[in-house]
Design a protein around this motif. Sequence first.
Motif, PDB file in Angstrom:
ATOM      1  N   PRO A   8       2.501  95.549  37.561  1.00  0.00           N
ATOM      2  CA  PRO A   8       1.200  94.926  37.264  1.00  0.00           C
ATOM      3  C   PRO A   8       0.588  95.502  35.986  1.00  0.00           C
ATOM      4  CG  PRO A   8       1.336  95.647  39.549  1.00  0.00           C
ATOM      5  CD  PRO A   8       2.514  96.243  38.862  1.00  0.00           C
ATOM      6  N   LEU A   9      -0.162  94.654  35.291  1.00  0.00           N
ATOM      7  CA  LEU A   9      -0.891  95.075  34.110  1.00  0.00           C
ATOM      8  C   LEU A   9      -2.256  95.616  34.507  1.00  0.00           C
ATOM      9  CD1 LEU A   9      -0.264  92.098  31.662  1.00  0.00           C
ATOM     10  CD2 LEU A   9       0.717  94.378  31.479  1.00  0.00           C
ATOM     11  N   PRO A  68      -6.265  96.100  33.525  1.00  0.00           N
ATOM     12  CA  PRO A  68      -7.189  95.236  32.770  1.00  0.00           C
ATOM     13  C   PRO A  68      -7.130  95.486  31.269  1.00  0.00           C
ATOM     14  CG  PRO A  68      -8.260  96.054  34.746  1.00  0.00           C
ATOM     15  CD  PRO A  68      -6.944  96.771  34.648  1.00  0.00           C
ATOM     16  N   GLU A  69      -6.977  96.734  30.866  1.00  0.00           N
ATOM     17  CA  GLU A  69      -6.897  97.036  29.439  1.00  0.00           C
ATOM     18  C   GLU A  69      -5.627  96.455  28.826  1.00  0.00           C
ATOM     19  OE1 GLU A  69      -7.823  98.294  25.712  1.00  0.00           O
ATOM     20  OE2 GLU A  69      -9.102  98.234  27.499  1.00  0.00           O
ATOM     21  N   GLU A  70      -4.501  96.573  29.535  1.00  0.00           N
ATOM     22  CA  GLU A  70      -3.249  96.015  29.034  1.00  0.00           C
ATOM     23  C   GLU A  70      -3.324  94.500  28.924  1.00  0.00           C
ATOM     24  OE1 GLU A  70      -0.036  99.326  30.684  1.00  0.00           O
ATOM     25  OE2 GLU A  70      -0.660  97.656  31.970  1.00  0.00           O
ATOM     26  N   ARG A  71      -3.966  93.896  29.889  1.00  0.00           N
ATOM     27  CA  ARG A  71      -4.103  92.444  29.837  1.00  0.00           C
ATOM     28  C   ARG A  71      -4.947  92.008  28.640  1.00  0.00           C
ATOM     29  NH1 ARG A  71      -5.820  88.501  34.839  1.00  0.00           N
ATOM     30  NH2 ARG A  71      -6.341  86.673  33.592  1.00  0.00           N
ATOM     31  N   ALA A 103      -3.825  88.880  41.267  1.00  0.00           N
ATOM     32  CA  ALA A 103      -4.926  89.679  40.728  1.00  0.00           C
ATOM     33  C   ALA A 103      -4.451  90.615  39.630  1.00  0.00           C
ATOM     34  CB  ALA A 103      -5.573  90.485  41.853  1.00  0.00           C
ATOM     35  N   GLN A 104      -3.192  91.111  39.756  1.00  0.00           N
ATOM     36  CA  GLN A 104      -2.674  92.038  38.756  1.00  0.00           C
ATOM     37  C   GLN A 104      -1.309  91.534  38.292  1.00  0.00           C
ATOM     38  OE1 GLN A 104      -2.914  95.804  40.940  1.00  0.00           O
ATOM     39  NE2 GLN A 104      -4.540  96.400  39.544  1.00  0.00           N
ATOM     40  N   ARG A 160       5.173  90.065  31.872  1.00  0.00           N
ATOM     41  CA  ARG A 160       5.781  88.780  31.586  1.00  0.00           C
ATOM     42  C   ARG A 160       5.004  87.630  32.185  1.00  0.00           C
ATOM     43  NH1 ARG A 160      11.359  90.182  33.925  1.00  0.00           N
ATOM     44  NH2 ARG A 160      10.234  91.973  34.689  1.00  0.00           N
ATOM     45  N   GLU A 161       4.100  87.913  33.134  1.00  0.00           N
ATOM     46  CA  GLU A 161       3.306  86.870  33.769  1.00  0.00           C
ATOM     47  C   GLU A 161       1.893  86.810  33.230  1.00  0.00           C
ATOM     48  OE1 GLU A 161       3.663  88.429  37.636  1.00  0.00           O
ATOM     49  OE2 GLU A 161       5.438  87.299  38.180  1.00  0.00           O
ATOM     50  N   ALA A 162       1.558  87.689  32.296  1.00  0.00           N
ATOM     51  CA  ALA A 162       0.160  87.885  31.929  1.00  0.00           C
ATOM     52  C   ALA A 162      -0.498  86.619  31.434  1.00  0.00           C
ATOM     53  CB  ALA A 162       0.049  88.975  30.869  1.00  0.00           C
ATOM     54  N   GLU A 163       0.179  85.871  30.575  1.00  0.00           N
ATOM     55  CA  GLU A 163      -0.473  84.687  30.007  1.00  0.00           C
ATOM     56  C   GLU A 163      -0.687  83.630  31.067  1.00  0.00           C
ATOM     57  OE1 GLU A 163       1.060  83.343  26.210  1.00  0.00           O
ATOM     58  OE2 GLU A 163       2.195  85.194  26.115  1.00  0.00           O
TER      59      GLU A 163
END
Length: 483
Positions: free
Chosen positions: A315-316, A318-321, A466-467, A471-474
């Motif tokens: 999971p990312l 919040p800052e990484e996202r 939620a996190q 690779r799924e962030a976008e």
Amino acid sequence: MRALPPGARGYILCAVLAAVACVTPAFTDSGTPWAAVALLAVLYLGCELVRTCPLLGSRVPEGIGSFFPVVLAAVFLLPPAAAALVAVPGGFAGTVVQRPVQVRRVWHGAQQAIAAWVAGQAYGLLRGPAALGGGPATGSGPPLPPADFPYVLLPAAVAALAFCLVLTALDGGVLAVAERRPAATAWRGLATGSLAPHCVHGLAGLMMAVMWRSPYGLPAALLVLLPMYISCWVFAQYHRERAAHRATIRALVQAVDIKDRYTRGHSERVGQASAMIARQLGMTEERLETVRIAGILHDVGKLGVPTRLLRKDGPLTPEERRIIELHPEYGHEMVRGIGSLGEARSAILHHHERVDGSGYPYGLAGEEIPVLARVVAVADAFDAMTSTRSYSRARPVPVALAELERCAGAQFDPSMVRALIEAIGRTGWHPVVTSDEDLQVLPAAASAGVAGAGLPERRPGPVAPAQPTGREAEGAAAPRGAG
């Protein structure tokens, strides 16, 4: 034309046979002025060969056209069959950079011979030879009457127009049969884009013919060609610069593909889908090319995102996202200095905006989002759904289109979605790049995820995790209720 279907081969064969029929009368007519034919043919051949001479620079990029004033001068000076014969050697020698090279050379020679013959017939019907002064182009005899100005401009203009229309009609036909384009789009923009250059070449050819018939003869005719040839050389230099821009774009895309291996080939396919949408919407060829480039470069900002985030499996934070969501702004800054991109820059910046205002980076809504950005957003989502990734299997095209329809009005512009559906319904979806076949695919339980396009994953439970992982962030960046 790299892999010619049978229909294209038949089309080219018919063109070659027609060209043979056009030039044959020159050999059977005892009045053919062979000295003038040979001189003009060698002159045209030399003009084409010099354009590819290594001593004068790199080869002229394909697509800028041949140096036609000599051919049109032959149309004004010679019988139609002889003018068609003049066009053949230079047509064979013209610049070709794509395969099959020999087939393309034969095609160009046949195409130009047919166009010269038709132009010569039109010129003769309007009494062009008499207006020019009549008589043979070379040989002894009484002085020729002066050219009938301004009437001679009319048959010359009609001949140049006929030459242009035949070339573009044949080009459109071969595109329709070789690339299976719809007839309505195969000819779009060909005539309008080449009419002005052919008219200029026609005027130069007429000046050359008039000077040839003057007391000053061939030397004066050659002096007419010099400034015209220099201008064409400068035009070729401009095309070389454009080719360099394309090479730069290709290098950027390859760099993104190397850095983010999970979207290998994605950029090219988004460019292809974006162009399909633009064509369906009736955009001009220039704008269509702009939106295609925007689709290709839409993720170039990932070069500014740390690779560990793009490839992160967990999971990312919040800052990484937030860092990953900066990639549209990074991309915009990277291409800011490439002036030829035009509207493409705004599409790169805003392709993750949503029509309901919940996208990023600026939360634009509806008509505030640039048109090309709305096009790329739909193309981006479509390719993400129909491509196999390491964490998701490709969805069938009908399923992906149904998902786009479901999200139209909230996430995507409905008119862009409708245009893609209509375009695929007419021509199908045939991606030009195959992506990620060498990557290991996870079990089908993970097959419903959509990443890289702003669409949330569709899994049991919450619509968007939620996190998300890197690779799924976008895909997880979309609000839960939007799709």
